[in-house]
Design a protein around this motif. Structure first.
Motif, mmCIF file in Angstrom:
data_model
loop_
_atom_site.group_PDB
_atom_site.id
_atom_site.type_symbol
_atom_site.label_atom_id
_atom_site.label_comp_id
_atom_site.label_asym_id
_atom_site.label_seq_id
_atom_site.Cartn_x
_atom_site.Cartn_y
_atom_site.Cartn_z
ATOM 1 N N LEU A 192 53.417 53.164 51.967
ATOM 2 C CA LEU A 192 52.777 53.303 50.621
ATOM 3 C C LEU A 192 51.647 52.418 50.204
ATOM 4 O O LEU A 192 50.441 52.720 49.776
ATOM 5 C CB LEU A 192 53.954 52.777 49.559
ATOM 6 N N ALA A 193 51.511 51.173 50.979
ATOM 7 C CA ALA A 193 50.472 50.295 50.546
ATOM 8 C C ALA A 193 49.140 50.470 51.324
ATOM 9 O O ALA A 193 47.916 50.473 50.706
ATOM 10 C CB ALA A 193 50.899 48.683 51.047
ATOM 11 N N PHE A 194 49.407 51.353 52.423
ATOM 12 C CA PHE A 194 48.240 51.915 53.084
ATOM 13 C C PHE A 194 47.912 53.128 52.730
ATOM 14 O O PHE A 194 46.740 53.601 53.242
ATOM 15 C CB PHE A 194 48.762 51.859 54.521
ATOM 16 N N SER A 195 48.564 53.574 51.626
ATOM 17 C CA SER A 195 48.138 55.183 51.370
ATOM 18 C C SER A 195 47.908 55.009 49.861
ATOM 19 O O SER A 195 46.644 55.004 49.169
ATOM 20 C CB SER A 195 49.085 56.145 51.927
ATOM 21 N N MET A 196 49.009 55.166 49.006
ATOM 22 C CA MET A 196 48.969 55.332 47.407
ATOM 23 C C MET A 196 48.274 53.975 46.898
ATOM 24 O O MET A 196 47.493 54.147 46.096
ATOM 25 C CB MET A 196 50.498 55.282 46.777
ATOM 26 N N ILE A 197 48.431 52.938 47.469
ATOM 27 C CA ILE A 197 47.806 51.451 46.861
ATOM 28 C C ILE A 197 46.450 51.633 46.962
ATOM 29 O O ILE A 197 45.489 51.077 46.078
ATOM 30 C CB ILE A 197 48.611 50.374 47.524
ATOM 31 N N VAL A 198 45.973 52.026 48.285
ATOM 32 C CA VAL A 198 44.409 52.495 48.195
ATOM 33 C C VAL A 198 43.882 53.412 47.293
ATOM 34 O O VAL A 198 42.954 53.135 46.715
ATOM 35 C CB VAL A 198 44.227 52.769 49.838
ATOM 36 N N LEU A 199 44.710 54.284 46.882
ATOM 37 C CA LEU A 199 44.228 55.428 45.923
ATOM 38 C C LEU A 199 44.164 54.716 44.700
ATOM 39 O O LEU A 199 43.252 54.930 43.672
ATOM 40 C CB LEU A 199 45.081 56.744 45.879
ATOM 41 N N ARG A 200 45.234 54.025 44.221
ATOM 42 C CA ARG A 200 45.189 53.261 42.997
ATOM 43 C C ARG A 200 44.115 52.235 43.015
ATOM 44 O O ARG A 200 43.594 51.994 41.835
ATOM 45 C CB ARG A 200 46.588 52.346 43.243
ATOM 46 N N GLN A 212 44.738 67.030 44.455
ATOM 47 C CA GLN A 212 44.855 67.781 45.928
ATOM 48 C C GLN A 212 44.491 66.480 46.803
ATOM 49 O O GLN A 212 45.166 66.401 47.930
ATOM 50 C CB GLN A 212 43.632 68.508 45.679
ATOM 51 N N THR A 213 43.509 65.479 46.315
ATOM 52 C CA THR A 213 43.184 64.310 47.374
ATOM 53 C C THR A 213 44.415 63.297 47.609
ATOM 54 O O THR A 213 44.786 62.901 48.660
ATOM 55 C CB THR A 213 42.114 63.514 46.776
ATOM 56 N N PHE A 214 45.002 63.157 46.365
ATOM 57 C CA PHE A 214 46.495 62.427 46.371
ATOM 58 C C PHE A 214 47.403 62.931 47.309
ATOM 59 O O PHE A 214 47.937 62.162 48.119
ATOM 60 C CB PHE A 214 47.013 62.256 45.075
ATOM 61 N N GLN A 215 47.579 64.169 47.285
ATOM 62 C CA GLN A 215 48.701 65.101 48.158
ATOM 63 C C GLN A 215 48.095 65.068 49.530
ATOM 64 O O GLN A 215 48.796 64.653 50.563
ATOM 65 C CB GLN A 215 48.590 66.550 47.644
#
Length: 360
Positions: A192-200, A212-215
């Motif tokens: 999650l830290a390497f994916s969602m947290i980057v988007l956050r 769409q990008t988040f998905q």
């Protein structure tokens, strides 16, 4: 939203005691046969025909990746790699200023990291290895036309298993309350830290991340997570599920520890002494505070009183990227710059190598 029902204390308590049997068995074999570890380190990719002298557990381990390659979704992978080509320099910056410090704030997981002397004593090499790992994951054509990233994932998964072995065998101060070393819950959190947290982090800087990008990013890291031994039954499929899983892990493990404070201090000092861009170098603590927010910053004893606006942080990152890559950045330019910095700092290109454990 069906995975939301999995995100509860009981399920995560069980994940906290589960590890990665496939990789853990392979590491025992490599410890018994250190020459095979050296052989694997000499590969540029997993060979089409696995060596016949490899024990069964190693045959099974590498066969997993060969079988996974047959399921590669080239359309998904290309879209994820295109996204990285457009955002790669900022993506890597967010890993360093947000994702890694965020992981340090989760006290029990930080206990593993602080027991690796390389993370606090050879932090430059470790950061370079992490950067190389991410660059390999997003290599154009990776996984579907270029198979070398499978070896990268196989090595990183074995490195994690070696860490589990060393802690379980030699760490006399490991406590049961920490959970099993590098367990499934911590692996989910790191993913999650390497994916969602980057988007956050991108959102904090003012970028608009559509669903769409988040998905896309979640799906890409589901693929990577499966290769790294994550039980993707628990991996979120939607932004709402990702937010909920992160919220629960944060509620369970966000706490002040000496391990976390030691890790963030080492990271901050390294940045202040080694980041080439003086603008970024002089704003290390402020950038940490900006991304982490008040609660996490307090846990790590980072000052959060200097309020940088997201637009200014975006400008700092963009200016740094423009100086390094010019008006048009590409994967190739980012990779070339990374390799140039490695040669200048370490006198060599950094490589991911599994330990060769020569027993007395």
């Amino acid at each position: 939203m069906e995975k939301l029902k999995l995100y509860n204390q009981e399920e995560l308590d069980q994940l906290r005691m589960r590890q990665d049997p496939l990789a853990d068995l392979a590491v025992i074999s490599l410890i018994e046969n250190p020459e095979l570890a050296q052989e694997i380190n000499s590969w540029s990719q997993i060979p089409d025909q696995l060596p016949i002298h490899f024990p069964k557990v190693l045959q099974e381990y590498f066969s997993f990746f060969k079988e996974a390659a047959e399921l590669a979704d080239s359309e998904l992978l290309k879209k994820g790699q295109d996204f990285f080509s457009q955002t790669g320099d900022i993506y890597l910056g967010l890993l360093g200023f947000y994702s890694l410090p965020y992981c340090y704030a989760f006290g029990d997981g930080a206990q593993v990291l602080v027991r690796s002397k390389r993370i606090v004593e050879e932090i430059g090499i470790r950061l370079a290895e992490t950067g190389l790992f991410v660059m390999e994951l997003f290599k154009p054509g990776g996984f579907y036309s270029d198979t070398s990233p499978y070896l990268t994932c196989a090595k990183v998964r074995l490195i994690h298993a070696f860490s589990r072995y060393f802690i379980s065998t030699y760490s006399k101060d490991w406590e049961v309350k920490f959970g099993a070393p590098i367990n499934q819950e911590d692996m989910l959190g790191t993913n999650l830290a390497f994916s969602m947290i980057v988007l956050r982090g991108l959102t904090k800087m003012g970028y608009s991340i559509d669903s769409q990008t988040f998905q896309l990013v979640l799906s890409y890291w589901k693929w990577v997570g499966a290769l790294l031994g994550v039980d993707v039954k628990f991996w979120p499929e939607t932004p709402k599920e990702a937010f909920e899983l992160d919220r629960l892990i944060r509620k369970r493990h966000l706490k002040e520890t000496e391990a976390g404070k030691r890790l963030i201090f080492a990271l901050a000092e390294y940045y202040k002494q080694n980041i080439p861009d003086s603008i970024v170098r002089n704003q290390v603590d402020s950038l940490f505070g900006f991304f982490l927010g008040k609660e996490v910053a307090q846990v790590l004893k980072i000052s959060h009183e200097i309020n940088l606006p997201g637009s200014l942080v975006d400008l700092i990152f963009k200016f740094s990227g423009w100086k390094n890559y010019g008006p048009k950045k590409t994967y190739q330019k980012i990779r070339k710059m990374m390799e140039s910095q490695q040669k200048e700092q370490f006198g060599k290109l950094v490589q991911l190598q599994i330990p060769v454990f020569n027993r007395p």
